[in-house]
Design a protein around this motif. Structure first.
Motif, PDB file in Angstrom:
ATOM      1  N   ALA A   1       0.952  -1.158   0.081  1.00  0.00           N
ATOM      2  CA  ALA A   1      -0.008   0.081   0.104  1.00  0.00           C
ATOM      3  C   ALA A   1       1.090   1.220  -0.087  1.00  0.00           C
ATOM      4  O   ALA A   1       2.242   1.136   0.117  1.00  0.00           O
ATOM      5  CB  ALA A   1      -0.817  -0.142   1.074  1.00  0.00           C
TER       6      ALA A   1
ATOM      7  N   TRP B   1      -4.037   0.688   7.618  1.00  0.00           N
ATOM      8  CA  TRP B   1      -5.528   0.667   7.314  1.00  0.00           C
ATOM      9  C   TRP B   1      -6.047   1.555   6.058  1.00  0.00           C
ATOM     10  O   TRP B   1      -6.703   1.132   5.214  1.00  0.00           O
ATOM     11  CB  TRP B   1      -6.168   0.376   8.352  1.00  0.00           C
ATOM     12  CG  TRP B   1      -7.907   0.149   8.256  1.00  0.00           C
ATOM     13  CD1 TRP B   1      -8.800   0.892   8.257  1.00  0.00           C
ATOM     14  CD2 TRP B   1      -8.285  -1.114   7.653  1.00  0.00           C
ATOM     15  NE1 TRP B   1      -9.849   0.414   8.199  1.00  0.00           N
ATOM     16  CE2 TRP B   1      -9.652  -0.854   7.630  1.00  0.00           C
ATOM     17  CE3 TRP B   1      -7.693  -2.422   7.433  1.00  0.00           C
ATOM     18  CZ2 TRP B   1     -10.431  -1.773   7.260  1.00  0.00           C
ATOM     19  CZ3 TRP B   1      -8.495  -3.299   7.037  1.00  0.00           C
ATOM     20  CH2 TRP B   1      -9.742  -3.288   6.889  1.00  0.00           C
ATOM     21  N   GLU B   2      -5.487   2.922   6.320  1.00  0.00           N
ATOM     22  CA  GLU B   2      -5.896   3.868   5.494  1.00  0.00           C
ATOM     23  C   GLU B   2      -5.468   3.608   4.291  1.00  0.00           C
ATOM     24  O   GLU B   2      -6.023   3.819   3.147  1.00  0.00           O
ATOM     25  CB  GLU B   2      -5.435   5.299   6.001  1.00  0.00           C
ATOM     26  CG  GLU B   2      -6.396   5.633   7.479  1.00  0.00           C
ATOM     27  CD  GLU B   2      -5.867   4.779   8.329  1.00  0.00           C
ATOM     28  OE1 GLU B   2      -4.612   4.455   8.405  1.00  0.00           O
ATOM     29  OE2 GLU B   2      -6.463   4.863   9.701  1.00  0.00           O
TER      30      GLU B   2
ATOM     31  N   LEU C   1      -4.557   0.901   2.735  1.00  0.00           N
ATOM     32  CA  LEU C   1      -5.182  -0.186   2.103  1.00  0.00           C
ATOM     33  C   LEU C   1      -6.287  -0.213   1.625  1.00  0.00           C
ATOM     34  O   LEU C   1      -6.947  -1.092   0.870  1.00  0.00           O
ATOM     35  CB  LEU C   1      -5.149  -1.444   3.235  1.00  0.00           C
ATOM     36  CG  LEU C   1      -3.741  -2.097   3.543  1.00  0.00           C
ATOM     37  CD1 LEU C   1      -3.907  -2.882   4.869  1.00  0.00           C
ATOM     38  CD2 LEU C   1      -3.030  -2.764   2.270  1.00  0.00           C
ATOM     39  N   GLN C   2      -6.962   1.088   1.817  1.00  0.00           N
ATOM     40  CA  GLN C   2      -8.410   1.157   1.450  1.00  0.00           C
ATOM     41  C   GLN C   2      -8.558   1.357  -0.113  1.00  0.00           C
ATOM     42  O   GLN C   2      -7.591   1.974  -0.707  1.00  0.00           O
ATOM     43  CB  GLN C   2      -9.031   2.448   1.947  1.00  0.00           C
ATOM     44  CG  GLN C   2      -9.103   2.222   3.371  1.00  0.00           C
ATOM     45  CD  GLN C   2     -10.039   1.154   3.784  1.00  0.00           C
ATOM     46  OE1 GLN C   2     -11.071   0.821   3.306  1.00  0.00           O
ATOM     47  NE2 GLN C   2      -9.619   0.570   4.997  1.00  0.00           N
ATOM     48  N   PRO C   3      -9.580   0.894  -0.920  1.00  0.00           N
ATOM     49  CA  PRO C   3     -10.680   0.236  -0.455  1.00  0.00           C
ATOM     50  C   PRO C   3     -10.181  -1.040  -0.300  1.00  0.00           C
ATOM     51  O   PRO C   3      -9.654  -1.616  -1.238  1.00  0.00           O
ATOM     52  CB  PRO C   3     -11.673   0.510  -1.423  1.00  0.00           C
ATOM     53  CG  PRO C   3     -10.670   0.917  -2.836  1.00  0.00           C
ATOM     54  CD  PRO C   3      -9.711   1.399  -2.320  1.00  0.00           C
ATOM     55  N   VAL C   4     -10.561  -1.917   0.884  1.00  0.00           N
ATOM     56  CA  VAL C   4     -10.109  -3.324   1.018  1.00  0.00           C
ATOM     57  C   VAL C   4     -11.095  -4.158   0.204  1.00  0.00           C
ATOM     58  O   VAL C   4     -10.843  -5.369   0.090  1.00  0.00           O
ATOM     59  CB  VAL C   4     -10.301  -3.569   2.513  1.00  0.00           C
ATOM     60  CG1 VAL C   4      -9.364  -3.091   3.164  1.00  0.00           C
ATOM     61  CG2 VAL C   4     -11.648  -3.290   3.099  1.00  0.00           C
TER      62      VAL C   4
ATOM     63  N   ARG D   1     -11.059  -4.380  -2.725  1.00  0.00           N
ATOM     64  CA  ARG D   1     -10.064  -4.807  -4.033  1.00  0.00           C
ATOM     65  C   ARG D   1      -9.566  -6.086  -3.763  1.00  0.00           C
ATOM     66  O   ARG D   1      -9.289  -6.951  -4.790  1.00  0.00           O
ATOM     67  CB  ARG D   1      -8.974  -3.928  -4.179  1.00  0.00           C
ATOM     68  CG  ARG D   1      -9.603  -2.279  -4.592  1.00  0.00           C
ATOM     69  CD  ARG D   1      -8.430  -1.557  -4.665  1.00  0.00           C
ATOM     70  NE  ARG D   1      -7.640  -1.126  -3.350  1.00  0.00           N
ATOM     71  CZ  ARG D   1      -6.625  -0.566  -3.059  1.00  0.00           C
ATOM     72  NH1 ARG D   1      -5.828  -0.413  -4.348  1.00  0.00           N
ATOM     73  NH2 ARG D   1      -5.965  -0.560  -1.818  1.00  0.00           N
TER      74      ARG D   1
ATOM     75  N   GLU E   1     -11.417  -0.219  12.634  1.00  0.00           N
ATOM     76  CA  GLU E   1     -12.782   0.072  12.253  1.00  0.00           C
ATOM     77  C   GLU E   1     -13.494  -1.001  12.500  1.00  0.00           C
ATOM     78  O   GLU E   1     -13.115  -2.450  12.579  1.00  0.00           O
ATOM     79  CB  GLU E   1     -13.083   0.706  10.879  1.00  0.00           C
ATOM     80  CG  GLU E   1     -12.885  -0.371   9.776  1.00  0.00           C
ATOM     81  CD  GLU E   1     -13.824   0.264   8.594  1.00  0.00           C
ATOM     82  OE1 GLU E   1     -12.770   0.654   7.597  1.00  0.00           O
ATOM     83  OE2 GLU E   1     -14.778   0.161   8.382  1.00  0.00           O
TER      84      GLU E   1
ATOM     85  N   ALA F   1     -16.102  -2.751   8.328  1.00  0.00           N
ATOM     86  CA  ALA F   1     -15.420  -3.421   7.244  1.00  0.00           C
ATOM     87  C   ALA F   1     -15.344  -4.789   7.753  1.00  0.00           C
ATOM     88  O   ALA F   1     -15.549  -5.787   6.868  1.00  0.00           O
ATOM     89  CB  ALA F   1     -13.949  -2.778   6.887  1.00  0.00           C
TER      90      ALA F   1
ATOM     91  N   ASN G   1     -16.919  -8.179   6.221  1.00  0.00           N
ATOM     92  CA  ASN G   1     -16.289  -9.364   5.947  1.00  0.00           C
ATOM     93  C   ASN G   1     -16.697 -10.673   6.567  1.00  0.00           C
ATOM     94  O   ASN G   1     -16.612 -11.877   5.613  1.00  0.00           O
ATOM     95  CB  ASN G   1     -14.704  -9.300   6.335  1.00  0.00           C
ATOM     96  CG  ASN G   1     -13.556 -10.025   5.735  1.00  0.00           C
ATOM     97  OD1 ASN G   1     -13.767 -10.483   4.573  1.00  0.00           O
ATOM     98  ND2 ASN G   1     -12.829 -10.703   6.539  1.00  0.00           N
TER      99      ASN G   1
ATOM    100  N   CYS H   1      -6.705 -10.933   8.488  1.00  0.00           N
ATOM    101  CA  CYS H   1      -5.764 -10.033   8.678  1.00  0.00           C
ATOM    102  C   CYS H   1      -4.927 -10.310  10.068  1.00  0.00           C
ATOM    103  O   CYS H   1      -5.185 -11.089  10.903  1.00  0.00           O
ATOM    104  CB  CYS H   1      -6.664  -8.675   9.321  1.00  0.00           C
ATOM    105  SG  CYS H   1      -7.669  -7.833   8.032  1.00  0.00           S
TER     106      CYS H   1
END
Lengths: 187, 289
Positions: free
Chosen positions: A65, A98-99, A101-104, A106, A150, A153, A157, A167
């Motif tokens: 990322a 985490w920020e 890696l957005q949008p996860v 994908r 968060e 998400a 999942n 994760c």
């Protein structure tokens, strides 16, 4: 020339201990383990470096990322792991905050026939405490608490189980795990 | 060749990483069979090549290893695998369930309850519970994907129609967390209740069939049954003739050619521990003074 030191000095034994920490944390969501032995270049944490050295090699595809897509980290991973770097959609493993890696959405979540063909995210965190989520599911006797970046998400999942990504959360020399099977609620 | 010619725990590091990735996906999807690139091991298929590879990928130098074959620590398979890892990994070995951190097992779960921090590694011959009902891998894979498990209930129903009860006595199919139907390996169905809600991590390795699957601790595992024919964890209606235990799983031993026989605990460590505590069964030798 970047610094390529900081790999395992005694790879078989250190990788074995690091794997046991990874196995315990993924099998017992909410538990935090120490993960030592790696000294990768910043901002890569020692724990995330140890996860890479233990699980990532030429046979898997890694996504960096933007938070971690830096020349010294690319060089370190090329030297110690040799994993090809790919786009998020093609990745078996992904590394970043985490920020970043957005949008996860994908990342690969596997297929109904092969749910194992799903991505593993190595999420770098500022801290693994205090907890902000209540966890239930396999690996947890009644319920457990964990620090997650968060809630929504991970609830989404879980809703796709048996599909979904898994994760590891890393901070300094600490690691915790969250498999797709865990139900997540805000504390 | 000297002993130093081995990597720690025999397998090379790339192979261990591959097995470790499969184990973690197995933990993430309890009961799902993860394909892995099983290696040739220095023992024949059927002797625990899958279990040995899983154990090799899990062992750390600090571990204490126990190996059992049908509950016994002193049979050929158990002795050989224990010696293999004592030599290639240099780990401590034990026969005591409570002292072991990793236990590799062929077809039994120890009588003594497992605890957090322990790993139980099963040797699995045929990992696919639907294989004898549907020989095609392409079809069983679809059946798992679609949760299409009606055929397994038909098989259990046919048992009842033919024998009046579910006659499956070992490798009794289970459902994991309400999702995947799983073969618990050929453990007696007496052991099935111990699969569920177990504090230890349970890992399953099938070498020839190239599959790994797993149960994280405290996973809900239910033996398949019917409301009017509930699952029964059966055992021989006897007590152990050596230690007198009435609740352990028993082996029947033929003692002569005139119908003589005795029943003994299949778990040798459990039986020895009880005898050391002074428990005596019907045929236990007199205590020497």
């Amino acid at each position: 020339m970047s610094d390529l030191s900081g790999g395992f000095a005694h790879a078989p034994e250190q990788a074995a201990r690091a794997f046991r920490a990874c196995l315990e944390t993924l099998a017992r969501p909410g538990q935090v383990q120490r993960l030592e032995g790696a000294a990768p270049p910043a901002p890569l944490s020692p724990a995330a470096g140890a996860v890479l050295l233990t699980l990532v090699d030429q046979a898997v595809r890694l996504h960096l990322a933007p938070s971690h897509d830096r020349p010294e980290i690319r060089d370190w991973i090329a030297f110690h792991c040799g994993a090809p770097l790919v786009a998020a959609e093609e990745a078996d493993f992904a590394l970043g905050s985490w920020e970043a890696l957005q949008p996860v959405g994908r990342f690969a979540i596997g297929t109904p026939a092969y749910p194992d063909r799903a991505a593993t995210l190595i999420v770098e965190m500022e801290t693994l405490a205090p907890p902000n989520a209540r966890l239930t599911g396999p690996g947890i006797a009644r319920d457990a608490e964990a620090r997650l970046p968060e809630i929504a998400a991970f609830a989404d999942n879980r809703a796709r189980f048996p599909l979904g990504f898994d994760c590891f959360f890393t901070s300094g020399d600490r690691v915790s795990g969250l498999p797709r099977s865990t139900k997540v609620e805000a504390l | 060749m000297s002993d130093q010619a081995f990597n720690f725990a025999y397998l090379d590091e790339a192979t261990k990483r591959m097995i470790r990735r499969a184990l973690l996906k197995g933990i993430a999807v309890p009961g799902y069979q993860v394909p892995f690139a099983s290696r040739e091991m220095p023992m024949p298929y059927g002797w625990g090549t899958g279990g040995v590879q899983v154990t090799a990928a899990c062992l750390t130098p600090e571990d204490t290893l126990k190996v059992i074959d049908q509950g016994a620590d002193d049979t050929t398979n158990a002795v050989s695998i224990r010696a293999f890892f004592a030599r290639t990994a240099g780990v401590e070995t034990t026969t005591r369930t409570g002292e072991a951190s990793v236990i590799q097992t062929r077809h039994r779960i120890p009588e003594e309850p497992l605890v957090e921090g322990q790993i139980l590694v099963y040797q699995v011959p045929i990992p696919e519970p639907l294989r004898f009902l549907e020989p095609r891998e392409s079809e069983t894979r679809k059946m798992h994907a679609l949760e299409e498990y009606g055929l397994m209930h038909v098989k259990l129903y046919e048992d009842i129609a033919r024998h009046g009860e579910i006659s499956t006595a070992y490798a009794y199919p289970v459902r994991v967390e309400g999702r995947y139907v799983m073969d618990p390996s050929p453990i007696p169905k007496f052991d099935n209740p111990k699969l569920s809600d177990n504090p230890a991590i349970q890992l399953f390795g099938a070498g020839r069939e190239q599959r790994i699957y797993a149960l994280p601790p405290y996973t809900q595992v239910v033996s398949l049954d019917f409301e009017d024919h509930p699952f029964v964890a059966s055992k021989a209606e006897h007590s152990c003739d050596l230690c007198g235990c009435g609740t352990s799983y028993l082996d029947e031993v033929i003692t002569d050619d005139r119908g003589g026989r005795m029943f003994v605990c299949s778990d040798t460590d459990f039986c020895e521990t009880r005898r050391a505590q002074g428990h005596r069964g019907r045929l236990a030798p007199e205590e020497r003074t």
